[in-house]
Write an enzyme that holds these catalytic residues in place. Sequence first.
Site, PDB file in Angstrom:
ATOM      1  N   TYR A  44     -15.705 -10.582   1.863  1.00 29.51           N
ATOM      2  CA  TYR A  44     -16.307  -9.304   1.792  1.00 29.51           C
ATOM      3  C   TYR A  44     -17.776  -9.516   1.019  1.00 29.51           C
ATOM      4  CZ  TYR A  44     -12.365  -6.777   2.964  1.00 29.51           C
ATOM      5  OH  TYR A  44     -11.195  -6.249   3.674  1.00 29.51           O
ATOM      6  N   ASP A  51      -7.658  -1.976  -6.219  1.00 35.87           N
ATOM      7  CA  ASP A  51      -8.335  -2.383  -5.157  1.00 35.87           C
ATOM      8  C   ASP A  51      -8.607  -3.949  -5.420  1.00 35.87           C
ATOM      9  OD1 ASP A  51      -9.628  -1.119  -2.477  1.00 35.87           O
ATOM     10  OD2 ASP A  51     -10.724  -2.827  -3.227  1.00 35.87           O
ATOM     11  N   ARG A  87      -2.263   6.936   1.956  1.00 35.32           N
ATOM     12  CA  ARG A  87      -2.606   8.074   2.795  1.00 35.32           C
ATOM     13  C   ARG A  87      -1.832   8.746   3.557  1.00 35.32           C
ATOM     14  NH1 ARG A  87      -7.710   6.308   6.097  1.00 35.32           N
ATOM     15  NH2 ARG A  87      -7.070   4.084   5.563  1.00 35.32           N
ATOM     16  N   ARG A 103       0.872  -1.287  -0.006  1.00 29.64           N
ATOM     17  CA  ARG A 103       0.002   0.022   0.003  1.00 29.64           C
ATOM     18  C   ARG A 103       0.958   1.328   0.095  1.00 29.64           C
ATOM     19  NH1 ARG A 103      -3.430  -0.043   4.840  1.00 29.64           N
ATOM     20  NH2 ARG A 103      -4.459  -2.147   4.350  1.00 29.64           N
ATOM     21  N   ARG A 119      -6.746  12.826  -3.705  1.00 29.72           N
ATOM     22  CA  ARG A 119      -8.013  12.186  -3.015  1.00 29.72           C
ATOM     23  C   ARG A 119      -9.060  13.347  -2.726  1.00 29.72           C
ATOM     24  NH1 ARG A 119      -8.421  10.750   2.986  1.00 29.72           N
ATOM     25  NH2 ARG A 119      -9.742   8.871   2.796  1.00 29.72           N
TER      26      ARG A 119
END
Lengths: 382, 382
Positions: free
Chosen positions: A188, A111, A66, A62, A75
Amino acid sequence: MQRQAGRTILQSSLLQLAFLIFKNLGQIKNSMKNAFPELKNDLLLRTLNGREVERPPVWMMRQAGRYLPQYMEIRKKYTFFERVETPELACEITIQPIDELGPDAAIIFSDILTVPQALGIDVDLVKGKGPVIDNPIRSVDDAFAILARDVPGKLNHVMEAITLTRRELNGRVPLIGFAGAPWTLFCYMVQGEGSKNFAKAKAFMYQHPDAARHVMKELTKATIDYLKAQVSAGAQVVQLFDSWAGLLGPEDFNEWAMPCLMEICDAVDEVPLILFAKGSWYALERLSFKSGAAAVGLDWTITPEYGREATRGEIVLQGNFDPSKLMMPADEIKRQTTRMIDRFGPQKYIANLGHGILPNIPVDHARAFIDAVKEYEPRKVV
Amino acid sequence: MQRQAGRTILQSSLLQLAFLIFKNLGQIKNSMKNAFPELKNDLLLRTLNGREVERPPVWMMRQAGRYLPQYMEIRKKYTFFERVETPELACEITIQPIDELGPDAAIIFSDILTVPQALGIDVDLVKGKGPVIDNPIRSVDDAFAILARDVPGKLNHVMEAITLTRRELNGRVPLIGFAGAPWTLFCYMVQGEGSKNFAKAKAFMYQHPDAARHVMKELTKATIDYLKAQVSAGAQVVQLFDSWAGLLGPEDFNEWAMPCLMEICDAVDEVPLILFAKGSWYALERLSFKSGAAAVGLDWTITPEYGREATRGEIVLQGNFDPSKLMMPADEIKRQTTRMIDRFGPQKYIANLGHGILPNIPVDHARAFIDAVKEYEPRKVV
C-alpha cells in the site's frame, strides 16, 4: 546494637522497597489498570494453547463490518478513521457482533493502515475506491525517510480502544488485536492505493531492493512495538494479516515476507499469535514450522486435507469458509460449515472464514455459520 | 453400346463431380483461402506435439500490449474495440511484437469479452476502470436468456483478423487464437465489471445454481464454436484463459470450471490447446491429466519443481516468469530467465510470463526476456 542494626536493616529495606516501587511504577500502574474481568469463554485460548476442547471456537474475520445494520448506523454519522480513532466508537463496533451473533472472540475494530499512518503516510479512505495515499513512497529517498519511531505512542487511540473494549466485554470472550504484515503494508505504501497486482510496489522492490529492505525492516520494528503495546493494553491474542502474500512467488515470499513474519512472531511472545498470509499456499509448511506462530490461517483455496497434510496434523489451523458462500441459503451454510469441521477435525482448529466477511451478507446467514460451529456435536474432553 | 455406356458413365461422373464440387464448395473455398504460406519457425508446434527441441519456444501473454510504443500510437487513434474489430488493425498490432522482439509465436490481438458480446452482453472498456457491462446478468431470467447462437458469425471480424494475420505473418511464426474460459466469462457477465473477488458473480452461482449452470453450458458451446472457427480461419494453436480460476476453491473449481474446460479441450481437437487457469494451483494435476490439453500454463506462485512433480514430468508446461520482474535490470532478467529454464528443463517447456505483460515495461526488458530464451544453450536433438 541489634536493635540499632534492626532499625538500619528496616530502614534500608523500606528504602529499597520505595526504590523498587518507583522503578516499576509504570508496570505496576499498568497491571492495576489491566486488572480486567475474569475470562468466561476461554475456548479460543485453550485451542491456541494446544489443549483438547469440546468444540472448535468460532469467529469471523472483519466480523464488525458492513453486513451489520448496527454498524451501518454508526457509519452514517462518522468517517472511517473517526470510527477507528475514537475509542468509544471502536469499542461499540467491536462488541456489536458479540451481542448480535455470539462468536467466541472479539477482534478490535481498527485498520491495518494505522501503522503506515504512524510512519507519516497519509491514508484516506475514498468511498467506492478504498484506501488512497497522498504521499506514497515514490523514490529511494522517500523509502529511507521511513523510520519507526514511537509507533505505539502515535497509535495510542488503538491501545485505549483495546483497554476500554476489554473492560466492556466483561470477560465474555477474549479480545484479539491485530496488525498488517510488513509486505502487505509495503504494498500500500508504495502503490498508493489498492490494486489487483500491486505492480508499482513490486517494481519498486525489484528496482530498489536496499530501499525496500529498509522499509520492510522499519515496518517489522513498528509492528513488533505496536503488537506488544496492544498486548499491554489488553489484547489476549493477536493476528498478523499478510493479505497480499499471494502476490509473491515462493522465492520472493521467502526472501521478502517470511523473515519479517518470523521476526515478529519471535518477538511477540506474550500472547498466542495467529498468522494469516492469504494466497501463500506454497509457504504453508514454512509458515507452520518456521514462524513460531500459535496458529496459521488458511484461505479457501486450500482443502482441509491438504492443510492437515502439509502441517502434519501438528499445527492449529484457522479458516477457511469461502466468504461468498455466506450467500447460500442458511441451511446450506450450516451443512457446509459442519462438513468443513468434519474435514479439519474438531481439535486444533478455529472455525473462521477464509477472508473477511463481505458486505450485503444477511445477518441470519452469518448467524447460521456461527451457530453451526456452536452446535457441532459436542465431545467430552477426555 | 460400350461407347454409349462410356458416354453415359462419363456424363454421370461429370455430374457427380459437379455435385461434389457444389456440395463442398464452402470447404474447398476455405481450403483454398487457407492455403497459407509454409511455416518456417515450428518450434512451438514441435514442443506442443511432444517432440524434442533445440531450445524452448518463447512468447509473452498480452505481448501486443501497452508496453510497445508502436501499439500506443495506434491506441491514440482508435478505441479498444475499434482496434479489436478492425481486422487490419488487429493484424498490425499482432505482428508488431514479432517485428520488434522476435518471439516464437504470435497471438491474435483480441479480447476474451468478445464471446459475451456475441451473446448480447454490451461490453465497454472504460479508461482507468477496465471492462464495464451495461446489461449484466442480474436475474434468473437474464441468465436463461443467454443462448449461444451463431457465435462465429457474430465474431466474423476475429476470423478475418486471424486469416489476414496468418497471411501477413508469411510463415514466420505460428498464430495462436484464444478464448476466455466459461467460468471467467461468467464472472464478468454477472459482476458487470472487473473485481478483486467477483463476489456478486459467486453469490449468483451459489444462489441460483441452475441458472448459473445454464449460462456456463451456453458459454461452453459458444467457446467451442468460436475456437473451431478460429482454427478454420487459420489459428495454429489455441489458448484458453481461465483468468479467475483462483477465485474458486478446489471443490467449486471441480464442479463449475473443470467440466467446461474438459468439454472444450475434448471438442477442439484440430490443433494443440494450451490451458491457462490462473491461481488454480490445487487443480494442476487434474488440469494436466484429465483435461486433454496439449499444455498447461502456470502462474508464478508455482515453482518449476512443484509443477514438474505434480504433472510427473509428463506434461508440456508453459510459464511462469513474474511479469513484475520485467522491471528488474535487463541483465538480471536474463539471469533469472535462464535459471527458470534450467529449473523447468528445456524440454516439454514453453517459456512465457506467469500472466500478461504489464504496461510501462521498457521494450528492452521484454527483449531481454525473449533473448535469454533464444540464447539458451542450444542442445542438439538426439
